[in-house]
Design an enzyme around this catalytic site. Structure first.
Site, PDB file in Angstrom:
ATOM      1  N   CYS A 155      70.018   3.414  32.516  1.00  0.00           N
ATOM      2  CA  CYS A 155      70.518   3.609  31.150  1.00  0.00           C
ATOM      3  C   CYS A 155      71.727   4.528  31.069  1.00  0.00           C
ATOM      4  CB  CYS A 155      69.403   4.133  30.254  1.00  0.00           C
ATOM      5  SG  CYS A 155      68.191   2.860  29.931  1.00  0.00           S
TER       6      CYS A 155
HETATM    7  N1  COA Z   1      51.884  -3.606  18.734  1.00  0.00           N
HETATM    8  C1  COA Z   1      50.915  -2.898  18.137  1.00  0.00           C
HETATM    9  N2  COA Z   1      50.374  -1.770  18.642  1.00  0.00           N
HETATM   10  C2  COA Z   1      50.851  -1.357  19.844  1.00  0.00           C
HETATM   11  C3  COA Z   1      51.847  -2.053  20.533  1.00  0.00           C
HETATM   12  C4  COA Z   1      52.365  -3.224  19.938  1.00  0.00           C
HETATM   13  N3  COA Z   1      53.361  -3.948  20.523  1.00  0.00           N
HETATM   14  N4  COA Z   1      52.117  -1.410  21.691  1.00  0.00           N
HETATM   15  C5  COA Z   1      51.307  -0.347  21.721  1.00  0.00           C
HETATM   16  N5  COA Z   1      50.533  -0.319  20.610  1.00  0.00           N
HETATM   17  C6  COA Z   1      49.494   0.650  20.256  1.00  0.00           C
HETATM   18  C7  COA Z   1      48.846   1.233  21.498  1.00  0.00           C
HETATM   19  O1  COA Z   1      47.796   0.414  21.942  1.00  0.00           O
HETATM   20  C8  COA Z   1      48.368   2.583  20.992  1.00  0.00           C
HETATM   21  O2  COA Z   1      47.152   2.403  20.317  1.00  0.00           O
HETATM   22  P1  COA Z   1      45.968   3.499  20.489  1.00  0.00           P
HETATM   23  O3  COA Z   1      46.552   4.773  19.963  1.00  0.00           O
HETATM   24  O4  COA Z   1      44.881   2.926  19.657  1.00  0.00           O
HETATM   25  O5  COA Z   1      45.699   3.543  21.949  1.00  0.00           O
HETATM   26  C9  COA Z   1      49.408   2.958  19.952  1.00  0.00           C
HETATM   27  O6  COA Z   1      50.083   1.754  19.579  1.00  0.00           O
HETATM   28  C10 COA Z   1      50.438   3.935  20.484  1.00  0.00           C
HETATM   29  O7  COA Z   1      50.943   3.459  21.738  1.00  0.00           O
HETATM   30  P2  COA Z   1      52.037   4.227  22.559  1.00  0.00           P
HETATM   31  O8  COA Z   1      52.412   3.436  23.763  1.00  0.00           O
HETATM   32  O9  COA Z   1      51.588   5.628  22.736  1.00  0.00           O
HETATM   33  O10 COA Z   1      53.247   4.133  21.496  1.00  0.00           O
HETATM   34  P3  COA Z   1      54.455   5.073  21.295  1.00  0.00           P
HETATM   35  O11 COA Z   1      54.392   5.650  19.945  1.00  0.00           O
HETATM   36  O12 COA Z   1      54.683   5.991  22.460  1.00  0.00           O
HETATM   37  O13 COA Z   1      55.674   4.031  21.274  1.00  0.00           O
HETATM   38  C11 COA Z   1      57.418   3.293  22.754  1.00  0.00           C
HETATM   39  C12 COA Z   1      55.933   3.220  22.389  1.00  0.00           C
HETATM   40  C13 COA Z   1      57.652   2.488  24.007  1.00  0.00           C
HETATM   41  C14 COA Z   1      58.203   2.692  21.593  1.00  0.00           C
HETATM   42  C15 COA Z   1      57.822   4.760  22.934  1.00  0.00           C
HETATM   43  O14 COA Z   1      56.939   5.424  23.785  1.00  0.00           O
HETATM   44  C16 COA Z   1      59.194   4.924  23.509  1.00  0.00           C
HETATM   45  O15 COA Z   1      60.163   4.407  22.998  1.00  0.00           O
HETATM   46  N6  COA Z   1      59.315   5.744  24.571  1.00  0.00           N
HETATM   47  C17 COA Z   1      60.556   6.024  25.222  1.00  0.00           C
HETATM   48  C18 COA Z   1      61.189   4.762  25.618  1.00  0.00           C
HETATM   49  C19 COA Z   1      62.425   4.963  26.395  1.00  0.00           C
HETATM   50  O16 COA Z   1      63.227   5.778  26.117  1.00  0.00           O
HETATM   51  N7  COA Z   1      62.579   4.200  27.402  1.00  0.00           N
HETATM   52  C20 COA Z   1      63.709   4.310  28.184  1.00  0.00           C
HETATM   53  C21 COA Z   1      64.075   2.978  28.657  1.00  0.00           C
HETATM   54  S1  COA Z   1      65.762   3.037  28.797  1.00  0.00           S
END
Ligand code: COA
Length: 371
Positions: A155
């Site tokens: 990235c």
């Molecule tokens: N639809 C619905 N629910 C979902 C889901 C989806 N597609 N994906 C995950 N969930 C649920 C999970 O099961 C979890 O449920 P639980 O609390 O009952 O276990 C809940 O949502 C939270 O999941 P989590 O993975 O902790 O979500 P988050 O708030 O961390 O968001 C990302 C996920 C990926 C958007 C976030 O972590 C993120 O953007 N992180 C950094 C990404 C990044 O910078 N990446 C770099 C790549 S360049």
């Protein structure tokens, strides 16, 4: 410093996919998977898959849609990946075509001829092939003399590519360098993985960086730049040239992007905010001098957190513009797409920061001042 960002250019695919469209396909896949495996799920030997939700995606990431090179393939429940038509060796490669279009846009905006450019850097998360360099193919297609090379820092590919160009200009090696960031990311995404199926989109962006002697007083002077890296496995792809020789051959799923999103969030935000503040101090800049932060575009909540720490206060949306709603995460291109789309309204002398962060971990800063 003598380097000036003279212009930028953008290419987007014709088609984009909304969250609702993506989720409908994903949920049809989940329904089918759970029905086909009903007995094993009842026995407890296979875990039922959970549906995805548009509401979650928008709230957790800020993403509303993403461009893709092939909408039909992504939304075909039998396939769930873009369809790429193989091209003959004498045809322009797919990523080169995207990069060349962005580069032509950047050259046109600056009124430059390809002959004015000394070097091409192609910097992106993944290269379409190992050699000949994608940069050399694009250099040839554009009619640029001099040299080209590829580089990749996930990235931070865009900012690290720019820092290379800036350094070549500062050392007198080149007067004009095109940095091209073709990010065709949707083929790297596992559209059957609920945690990440919504994350990426396709785009190409190009930046023309010139020596101030040829920039004609137009553009953005670079007033500071830095790069940092710190190893982490929290964002990883095991795709690589050894895959075909590995015995046993790895699962196809293991070749896609995977991440521990929560850990990334928690670890990268403070790392980046600290880097920005330290860089500002070493370049004699202050947070209240920053009119705008063009941050990496992975997650709106990450950007809010980083911008709040850097400004030391709440801020207006146009002080840290977000393009995630339209583009999703475009890997190494994100901060540059934000800069390309939202660099209006600056008076001469006003300053801003282009900053990337992501896998590696890696983070890059390029501080600019409007000429
Ligand atoms: N639809 C619905 N629910 C979902 C889901 C989806 N597609 N994906 C995950 N969930 C649920 C999970 O099961 C979890 O449920 P639980 O609390 O009952 O276990 C809940 O949502 C939270 O999941 P989590 O993975 O902790 O979500 P988050 O708030 O961390 O968001 C990302 C996920 C990926 C958007 C976030 O972590 C993120 O953007 N992180 C950094 C990404 C990044 O910078 N990446 C770099 C790549 S360049």
């Amino acid at each position: 410093m003598s380097a000036v960002i003279r212009s930028t250019g953008l290419w987007t695919p014709d088609e984009s996919v909304s969250n609702d469209e993506l989720v409908a396909c994903f949920n049809a896949y989940v329904e089918r998977f759970n029905a086909e495996n009903a007995d094993a799920i009842a026995r407890g030997s296979i875990e039922a898959k959970n549906p995805s939700s548009s509401g979650f995606i928008e709230k957790a990431s800020g993403i509303k849609s993403r461009y893709t090179i092939d909408k039909a393939g992504v939304l075909d429940v039998e396939r769930m990946r873009p369809r790429v038509k193989p091209r003959a060796n004498d045809e322009l490669a797919l990523t080169a075509e995207a990069g060349v279009a962005a580069a032509r846009d950047a050259l046109a905006r600056a009124g430059r001829d390809p002959k004015d450019v000394d070097a091409v850097i192609c910097s992106g998360t993944s290269m379409q092939r190992t050699y000949p360099c994608m940069a050399i193919e694009m250099q040839d297609a554009l009619g640029i003399e001099g040299f080209g090379f590829d580089m990749t820092v996930a990235c931070s590919s865009g900012t690290f590519g720019m820092v290379n160009a800036i350094n070549m200009i500062d050392t007198g090696m080149a007067k004009s360098v095109l940095v091209i960031v073709p990010e065709i990311t949707t083929p790297q995404l596992n559209f059957r993985d609920r945690d990440s199926h919504f994350i990426f989109g396709d785009v190409a962006v190009a930046v023309l960086i010139e020596h101030e002697d040829v920039a004609g007083g137009e553009g953005w002077r670079v007033v500071g730049r830095n790069m940092m890296t710190k190893f982490s496995n929290n964002i990883r792809s095991n795709f690589g040239f050894l895959n075909a020789s590995e015995d046993p051959e790895p699962d196809f799923d293991d070749r896609y992007f995977v991440q521990e999103g929560r850990k990334v969030f928690k670890e990268v935000c403070p790392m980046v905010a600290e880097m920005i503040l330290n860089d500002m101090a070493s370049f004699g800049l202050k947070p209240d001098q920053m009119k705008r932060l063009w941050l990496h575009q992975a997650n709106i909540n990450m950007n809010m957190l980083v911008a709040r720490k850097v400004f030391g206060r709440e801020f207006e949306p146009d002080e840290a513009p977000v393009i995630l709603d339209e583009f999703a995460n475009t890997a190494g291109a994100g901060s540059l797409v934000a800069f390309h789309r939202h660099n209006d309204g600056f008076e001469a002398g006003e300053k801003g920061l282009i900053c990337s962060f992501g896998a590696g971990y890696s983070a890059g800063t390029v501080f600019v001042e409007k000429l």
